[in-house]
Design a protein around this motif. Structure first.
Motif, PDB file in Angstrom:
ATOM      1  N   LYS A   1       3.394   9.342   2.102  1.00  0.00           N
ATOM      2  CA  LYS A   1       2.289   9.856   2.868  1.00  0.00           C
ATOM      3  C   LYS A   1       1.949  11.313   2.689  1.00  0.00           C
ATOM      4  O   LYS A   1       2.695  12.041   2.473  1.00  0.00           O
ATOM      5  CB  LYS A   1       2.650   9.720   4.275  1.00  0.00           C
TER       6      LYS A   1
ATOM      7  N   GLU B   1       0.965  -0.997   0.033  1.00  0.00           N
ATOM      8  CA  GLU B   1      -0.010  -0.031  -0.041  1.00  0.00           C
ATOM      9  C   GLU B   1       1.011   1.269   0.123  1.00  0.00           C
ATOM     10  O   GLU B   1       1.559   1.570   1.066  1.00  0.00           O
ATOM     11  CB  GLU B   1      -0.977  -0.015   1.159  1.00  0.00           C
TER      12      GLU B   1
ATOM     13  N   SER C   1       1.293  13.830  -5.570  1.00  0.00           N
ATOM     14  CA  SER C   1       1.511  12.382  -5.443  1.00  0.00           C
ATOM     15  C   SER C   1       2.059  11.993  -6.742  1.00  0.00           C
ATOM     16  O   SER C   1       2.526  10.851  -6.790  1.00  0.00           O
ATOM     17  CB  SER C   1       0.132  11.753  -5.505  1.00  0.00           C
TER      18      SER C   1
ATOM     19  N   SER D   1      -3.302   7.996  -0.857  1.00  0.00           N
ATOM     20  CA  SER D   1      -4.052   7.089   0.010  1.00  0.00           C
ATOM     21  C   SER D   1      -4.367   5.826  -0.667  1.00  0.00           C
ATOM     22  O   SER D   1      -4.751   5.911  -1.945  1.00  0.00           O
ATOM     23  CB  SER D   1      -5.043   7.737   0.762  1.00  0.00           C
TER      24      SER D   1
ATOM     25  N   GLY E   1      -6.984   4.450  -5.536  1.00  0.00           N
ATOM     26  CA  GLY E   1      -6.451   5.422  -4.284  1.00  0.00           C
ATOM     27  C   GLY E   1      -6.908   6.903  -4.565  1.00  0.00           C
ATOM     28  O   GLY E   1      -7.735   7.115  -5.653  1.00  0.00           O
TER      29      GLY E   1
ATOM     30  N   GLY F   1       0.116   4.625  -0.178  1.00  0.00           N
ATOM     31  CA  GLY F   1      -0.304   5.307   1.034  1.00  0.00           C
ATOM     32  C   GLY F   1       0.344   5.205   2.456  1.00  0.00           C
ATOM     33  O   GLY F   1       0.620   6.215   3.288  1.00  0.00           O
ATOM     34  N   GLN F   2       0.814   3.751   2.846  1.00  0.00           N
ATOM     35  CA  GLN F   2       1.503   3.537   3.878  1.00  0.00           C
ATOM     36  C   GLN F   2       2.903   3.770   4.064  1.00  0.00           C
ATOM     37  O   GLN F   2       3.553   3.771   5.131  1.00  0.00           O
ATOM     38  CB  GLN F   2       1.301   2.105   4.347  1.00  0.00           C
TER      39      GLN F   2
END
Length: 871
Positions: free
Chosen positions: A661, A653, A706, A665, A700, A655-656
């Motif tokens: 971050k 993932e 991003s 997400s 996401g 976003g993790q």
């Protein structure tokens, strides 16, 4: 000196042979009974004795006997035929004493005597005669004085004599050629000695006086005084003894002077340094109980002295001596040892050695500059380290005081103190060592086998330090200030090597435990390591991220791109030779590993190197709610090393991850990398690389920032330029990102293999990278989706990248504006995601599912089609 001892043997053999012949001369006519005499002496000695020359006998007031050419055979194993041969012997006797049963030799002259003494490899001596039998028991001294044959010698002379000693145990030969040797009575009723000779071709001259040998044999007061010169060595000796055979009332003085050690070097047949001058004075005296010893001297700039006492038994009992030595620095010591030493000084050593109750006590202290060393302890009388119990202490104001000794700079750690104990219980050595260098502390405690050769080791080791930075300064390494540090381990020897077990290391918030084996005596050496961590924090070791430079806009067309000669892939040979002779097996497990950009959990890593092959395996690891597996191999058994790399990541993932971050997400990602190649350098391997790279990012939420998830500055700049919602909402729903590269023979191609889809737009890319030449040709197009209010001109922009990996250049079509400052090489370094920016546009079509198209792969017939013109 051994030469004096063997010279005495030689002289004794000559005198015994001559006196025996003289006795026979007085009884018989030698020429008449020559055969009988030869037989009797041969039987007595067990060797052939032959008289080849004629003899003469004149009986007057001074009878004279002349013997010619007699010889005694050597031992059967000897190297020469004869042990003794004499060309001529002239003996002049006193007549009156002869009539009374005494032999008084007024003059004994030996011309061209040749004596060969030999010792074989087993230690057997050719002057030991089997037929003589055991030595007779000593008789009472008074009875001896009343009876027996009395022989008195007034003068002994030798001309042109040669004495050779061949020792096959030490493989050394001593050759003494005598020009002239005389012993005669002096006016003061003493024997005067004179010798002119060459010892191993080195001139030797000796002069001196002694009491009569009869006084020595009768254990009466005896005196001697000699001076000798051998090459550049001068020796003086004076002695008095009231009872010489019992060594009572002894007063012996010895003086020694030498310009250098070269004469000793020639005699010993060994290389010695140019060292000198040397002066030595020694005195040994003995009254009734103890020997008093007093020695002092100087060797070049080294001064030394020793004085004390030794029990009369001369076996080390009752020893009590003091000693000291001084030197301005280490250079005289280095010169004597024939090696280089760091220059420190002044140096002083002093101490005492004493014996009591069967044990030797040693107390020693020394200093070199600011370094102080003290040692005291006991050792058994046998001097074979049994019952040893010793303690050593080393002190210095600062660790920098040892910098000259180790030959490198050391940090300032003050003060320095080391204490050690060594004891022997009859089976093993008990060892204890502790020390401090500033705030660094260390301890070692355990045992070592009796041999002190590194076997039988069982030691507990420990070290504490404030941080790694301090330890790094010791090793001239730049390490972060992570701490405190606490390390404990156990050291044992195993078959063919050593083992570290029960390792427990705490470094700040990180920990490390496990075992390690090194079988260094095996061929090849074997290394086995098993390590574990509950937590390993790598962030202090990472290089801080540098701020990014703002992009600079320039105008350029595709034709204006300049290709740089600089290369990214190194042509330096891969050091595969380091794999040869290795047998390495390393495993590492960690519950948690932290870095600036990511966190791994439940990691297992394996490394094996054997028989020119290296394998690295990551069987498992978890990151960002997903799982990772990887393996890599290097096979150097062939002419060109072969490499292989596989990576499989599931449900990561994005976003993790710390890096993404706030930018994205969700975005569960699958990554698959399969690469293989061969070559002697990285450049050769990349030129023939084969495999594929596939990235699949799921749904996401995407923010304007991003775009960094793709990993390339280039795409960030491109999307910032063409993003239709850049001035609108800060976020947009992300449907997918997909990347696929197929690599064959060093050519990386993608056919619509770069795709990004949001609810507002598609981004589709094609391209190619020639890994052989490192040439880049990549194009990316944006397409607006239905319902998005975007101008037609904005929807048709095509952005490209040309140049090389080392010097990429973004380009537009002839009507577009180029965006500079992008770095494809930096994109490559991000780990694969940025490779989506490194392909050539084959053709662009409207596609409602660009991610599925990208992941489906490139058709070969499509790759063969010519690239269409850019609209």
């Amino acid at each position: 000196m051994k030469i004096i001892k063997y010279f005495t043997y030689l002289l004794g053999i000559v005198l015994v042979s001559v006196v025996g012949l003289l006795l026979l001369v007085n009884l018989v006519d030698i020429d008449r009974y020559k055969g009988r005499i030869e037989h009797q002496i041969s039987q007595a000695l067990g060797r052939e004795f032959v008289i080849e020359g004629d003899s003469e006998l004149k009986l007057l007031l001074h009878p004279r006997v002349v013997l010619r050419d007699f010889r005694l055979a050597n031992a059967p194993w000897g190297s020469g035929a004869n042990m003794l041969s004499v060309g001529k012997v002239e003996v002049q006797l006193a007549l009156i004493p002869l009539l009374g049963g005494e032999i008084e030799i007024e003059n004994l002259l030996l011309i061209e005597p040749d004596i060969l003494l030999e010792i074989d490899k087993d230690g057997q001596k050719n002057w030991e005669f089997e037929s003589l039998g055991p030595a007779p028991e000593p008789q009472d001294k008074k009875a001896e004085s009343r009876g027996g044959l009395i022989v008195t010698l007034h003068k002994l002379s030798m001309d042109r004599a040669r004495f050779v000693l061949r020792d096959r145990v030490s493989e050394k030969t001593t050759d003494l050629v005598v020009d002239r040797f005389t012993i005669h009575r002096s006016e003061n009723e003493q024997l005067k000695w004179q010798l002119a000779a060459n010892l191993n071709k080195i001139p030797l001259n000796i002069e001196g006086t002694t009491s009569f040998l009869s006084e020595l044999l009768r254990n009466q007061p005896y005196t001697s005084q000699f001076s000798a010169e051998l090459g550049g060595i001068e020796v003086t000796l004076s002695e008095t003894a009231q009872q010489p055979l019992d060594v009572n009332g002894l007063d012996l003085k010895i003086g020694f002077k030498a310009k250098n050690l070269q004469t000793v070097s020639k005699l010993a047949n060994i290389e010695l340094p140019e060292f000198g001058p040397i002066e030595l004075e020694a005195r040994v005296s003995h009254e009734t109980e103890d020997y008093q010893i007093d020695l002092q001297g100087a060797a070049e700039e080294i001064e030394f002295a020793l004085n004390g006492k030794l029990a009369s038994s001369l076996d080390g009992k009752g020893l009590a001596v003091e000693f000291w030595a001084k030197s301005p620095d280490t250079q005289p010591i280095a010169k004597l040892a024939g090696t280089e030493l760091p220059q420190i000084g002044p140096i002083e050593v002093k101490g005492t050695v004493s014996e009591a109750g069967g044990l030797y006590q040693l107390d020693l202290s020394s200093s070199a500059d600011e370094i102080r060393i003290e040692l005291d302890g006991q050792v058994a009388q046998s001097l074979d380290p049994k019952s040893m119990n010793a303690e050593i202490r080393v002190q210095a104001p600062d660790l920098q005081d040892f910098a000259v000794l180790v030959g490198s700079e050391l940090p300032s750690l003050a003060p320095v103190m080391v204490k050690g104990k060594l004891a022997d219980d009859g089976a093993v050595y008990q060892v204890s060592l502790s020390g401090e260098a500033g705030k660094i502390k260390f301890d070692a405690d355990g045992r070592i086998a009796e041999s002190l050769d590194g076997s039988g080791i069982d030691m507990n080791l420990a070290m504490q330090a404030p941080d790694l930075k301090m330890l790094g300064e010791l090793a001239a390494a730049d390490l972060p200030a992570v701490g405190p540090i606490d390390i404990k381990a156990r050291l044992n020897d195993i078959k063919g090597g050593h083992k570290i077990s029960n390792l427990r290391a705490q470094i700040g918030s990180s920990d490390l435990s496990g075992d390690a084996e090194l079988a260094h005596q095996e061929k090849p050496p074997r290394i086995l390591v098993q390590l574990n961590s509950k937590r390993l924090d790598l962030t202090p070791f990472e290089t801080p991220e540098q701020p990014k430079e703002e992009p600079v806009e320039v105008q350029a067309s595709e034709e204006q791109v300049q290709v740089s000669d600089k290369k990214v892939f190194s042509q330096e040979p891969i050091p595969v030779d380091r794999l040869k002779g290795l047998d390495v097996d390393i495993s590492y497990k960690a519950k948690r590993i932290q870095s600036t950009s990511r966190e791994l959990t439940n990691l297992e890593l394996l490394l094996k190197a054997k028989e020119d092959r290296l394998d690295i395996t990551l069987p498992q690891a978890r990151m960002a709610k997903g799982a990772i597996k990887a393996d890599a191999a290097l096979d150097a058994t062939g002419a060109s090393p072969r490499v292989r790399f596989n990576l499989d990541a599931k449900q990561i993932e994005l976003g993790q991850l710390k890096r993404f971050k706030g930018s994205i997400s969700g975005g569960q990602t699958d990554l698959s990398v399969n690469l293989s190649g061969a070559g002697k350098s990285v450049r050769e391997i990349m030129a023939g690389l084969n495999g594929k790279i596939i990235v699949d990012v799921g749904e996401g939420e995407l923010s304007n920032e991003s775009i960094e998830l793709i990993g390339a500055d280039l795409i960030i700049q491109l999307l910032q330029a063409i993003n239709p919602f850049a001035q609108g909402s800060d976020t947009a729903p992300l449907e997918c990102i997909a990347v696929r590269f197929d690599i064959e023979d060093g050519i990386a191609n993608t056919h619509k293999g770069i795709a990004l889809a949001t609810d507002s737009m598609f981004i589709v890319g094609d391209g190619m990278i020639d890994l052989k030449t490192e040439r880049v040709d990549i194009h990316i197009r944006t397409t607006g989706r239905k319902g998005v209010d975007i101008g037609v001109g904005d929807l048709a922009k095509v952005i490209g990248v040309g140049g090389t990996l080392a010097s990429p250049s973004p380009v537009l079509d002839a009507k577009g504006a180029a965006v500079a400052g992008a770095t494809v090489s930096a994109a490559v370094a991000t780990g694969g995601l940025s490779l989506l920016a490194q392909k050539t546009l084959a053709k662009v079509i409207k596609d409602t599912s660009p991610c599925q198209t990208a992941l489906s792969g490139t058709k070969a017939e499509d790759l063969k089609q010519p690239t269409p013109a850019i609209p």
